[in-house]
Design an enzyme around this catalytic site. Structure first.
Site, PDB file in Angstrom:
ATOM      1  N   LYS A  13      47.344  45.645  49.683  1.00  0.00           N
ATOM      2  CA  LYS A  13      48.204  45.140  48.364  1.00  0.00           C
ATOM      3  C   LYS A  13      49.502  45.936  48.235  1.00  0.00           C
ATOM      4  CE  LYS A  13      45.186  46.430  45.225  1.00  0.00           C
ATOM      5  NZ  LYS A  13      44.255  47.129  46.052  1.00  0.00           N
ATOM      6  N   ARG A  88      42.118  45.661  36.759  1.00  0.00           N
ATOM      7  CA  ARG A  88      40.793  45.828  37.673  1.00  0.00           C
ATOM      8  C   ARG A  88      39.471  45.616  37.052  1.00  0.00           C
ATOM      9  NH1 ARG A  88      43.744  49.531  41.289  1.00  0.00           N
ATOM     10  NH2 ARG A  88      42.323  50.967  42.166  1.00  0.00           N
ATOM     11  N   ARG A 124      44.815  56.413  57.009  1.00  0.00           N
ATOM     12  CA  ARG A 124      45.977  56.365  56.117  1.00  0.00           C
ATOM     13  C   ARG A 124      46.304  57.829  55.656  1.00  0.00           C
ATOM     14  NH1 ARG A 124      46.187  52.677  50.397  1.00  0.00           N
ATOM     15  NH2 ARG A 124      44.523  54.470  49.736  1.00  0.00           N
ATOM     16  N   ARG A 157      44.973  61.127  51.270  1.00  0.00           N
ATOM     17  CA  ARG A 157      44.578  61.103  49.685  1.00  0.00           C
ATOM     18  C   ARG A 157      43.267  61.577  49.590  1.00  0.00           C
ATOM     19  NH1 ARG A 157      46.354  55.310  47.193  1.00  0.00           N
ATOM     20  NH2 ARG A 157      44.366  55.497  46.350  1.00  0.00           N
ATOM     21  N   ARG A 168      34.585  53.371  45.837  1.00  0.00           N
ATOM     22  CA  ARG A 168      35.717  52.534  45.450  1.00  0.00           C
ATOM     23  C   ARG A 168      35.431  50.960  45.602  1.00  0.00           C
ATOM     24  NH1 ARG A 168      40.403  55.247  48.086  1.00  0.00           N
ATOM     25  NH2 ARG A 168      41.816  53.840  46.968  1.00  0.00           N
TER      26      ARG A 168
HETATM   27  P1  AMP Z   1      44.985  52.683  43.846  1.00  0.00           P
HETATM   28  O1  AMP Z   1      46.023  53.643  44.254  1.00  0.00           O
HETATM   29  O2  AMP Z   1      45.243  51.414  43.114  1.00  0.00           O
HETATM   30  O3  AMP Z   1      44.041  52.755  44.891  1.00  0.00           O
HETATM   31  O4  AMP Z   1      44.150  53.466  42.660  1.00  0.00           O
HETATM   32  C1  AMP Z   1      43.807  54.811  42.790  1.00  0.00           C
HETATM   33  C2  AMP Z   1      43.046  55.389  41.414  1.00  0.00           C
HETATM   34  O5  AMP Z   1      43.668  55.204  40.276  1.00  0.00           O
HETATM   35  C3  AMP Z   1      41.811  54.515  41.451  1.00  0.00           C
HETATM   36  O6  AMP Z   1      40.767  54.824  41.989  1.00  0.00           O
HETATM   37  C4  AMP Z   1      41.425  54.923  39.830  1.00  0.00           C
HETATM   38  O7  AMP Z   1      40.897  55.830  39.648  1.00  0.00           O
HETATM   39  C5  AMP Z   1      42.926  54.961  39.202  1.00  0.00           C
HETATM   40  N1  AMP Z   1      43.378  53.525  38.837  1.00  0.00           N
HETATM   41  C6  AMP Z   1      44.607  52.654  39.253  1.00  0.00           C
HETATM   42  N2  AMP Z   1      44.720  51.547  38.600  1.00  0.00           N
HETATM   43  C7  AMP Z   1      43.721  51.307  37.834  1.00  0.00           C
HETATM   44  C8  AMP Z   1      43.435  50.728  36.873  1.00  0.00           C
HETATM   45  N3  AMP Z   1      44.003  49.566  36.639  1.00  0.00           N
HETATM   46  N4  AMP Z   1      42.198  50.856  35.870  1.00  0.00           N
HETATM   47  C9  AMP Z   1      41.545  52.143  36.087  1.00  0.00           C
HETATM   48  N5  AMP Z   1      41.787  53.059  37.218  1.00  0.00           N
HETATM   49  C10 AMP Z   1      42.813  52.765  37.790  1.00  0.00           C
END
Ligand code: AMP
Length: 223
Positions: A13, A88, A124, A157, A168
């Site tokens: 993404k 989400r 990553r 990360r 996740r």
């Molecule tokens: P990502 O970089 O999109 O994988 O997001 C990393 C982390 O941020 C996720 O595992 C969640 O803990 C939090 N996060 C990101 N976007 C959201 C969202 N829309 N709703 C809730 N938590 C989020």
């Protein structure tokens, strides 16, 4: 135009969002990046979400919505924007629609196998200085463990550890069904096979978006 990218972590993404931004000029808004920035800056919000993010769980809807709300009112989002990592959950989709209900929407679901995700995320690496993201498998120049752009030591990360990646993915599978159903009903969902090269995936995305954008121009010029 509001473009929503759906897909598990590691589906590409972020990469596709950046390509869309470069090609169409719609800024990419990643809620993960916005949240990580809050954590890095040590803000109140950052302190509230740091542990939740480390565990791979979802941050509370109202906190994420606050960040999105502040960002999409920026002038560069007027013509359109790309959401990466939001919504989400079905509730988040509804909150977004309540906030801004008159935008044309295109939802792209990038689907990939769990094995592919595990492999991609294990490789990553992120640059803590400039934010660049690499995969040690594809980026041979990162072999020294340093960012080829700014020279900083690359890091993994916190939530890219295998047990957190699995969690996740589990959460994604649990929440995605209701979201897909919602967007199917709205007739704005397009599915893209993410088990291909970056260029191939973007090729598919481009044909969908080109058609949507031309179509909407046609519609708006109708009497
Ligand atoms: P990502 O970089 O999109 O994988 O997001 C990393 C982390 O941020 C996720 O595992 C969640 O803990 C939090 N996060 C990101 N976007 C959201 C969202 N829309 N709703 C809730 N938590 C989020």
């Amino acid at each position: 135009m509001r473009i929503i990218l759906l897909g598990p972590a590691g589906s590409g993404k972020g990469t596709q969002g950046e390509l869309i931004e470069r090609h169409y000029g719609f800024p990419r808004i990643s809620t993960g990046d916005l949240l990580r920035l809050e954590v890095q800056k040590g803000t109140e919000l950052g302190k509230m979400v740091a542990d939740v993010m480390k565990s791979g769980q979802l941050v509370a809807d109202e906190l994420v919505l606050r960040l999105i709300k502040d960002r999409i009112i920026d002038p560069d989002c007027q013509a359109g924007y790309v959401l990466d990592g939001y919504p989400r959950t079905l509730n988040q989709a509804r909150l977004l629609e309540q906030m801004e209900d008159n935008r044309q929407e295109t939802v792209l679901e990038i689907y990939v196998s769990e094995e592919a995700v595990m492999e991609r995320l294990a490789g990553r690496r992120v640059c803590p200085e400039c934010g660049a993201v690499y995969n040690i498998k594809n980026n041979k120049q990162t072999i020294e463990g340093r960012c080829p752009v700014c020279g900083a030591v690359l890091t993994v990360r916190d939530d890219d550890r295998p047990e957190v990646i699995r969690e996740r993915f589990r959460i994604y599978r649990e929440t995605i069904g209701a979201l897909l159903e919602h967007y199917i009903k709205k007739q704005v969902l397009f599915r893209v096979d993410g088990n291909r090269t970056v260029e191939e995936v973007f090729g598919s995305i481009k044909s969908i978006l080109d058609e949507r954008i031309t179509g909407s121009q046609g519609e708006s010029s109708r009497p």
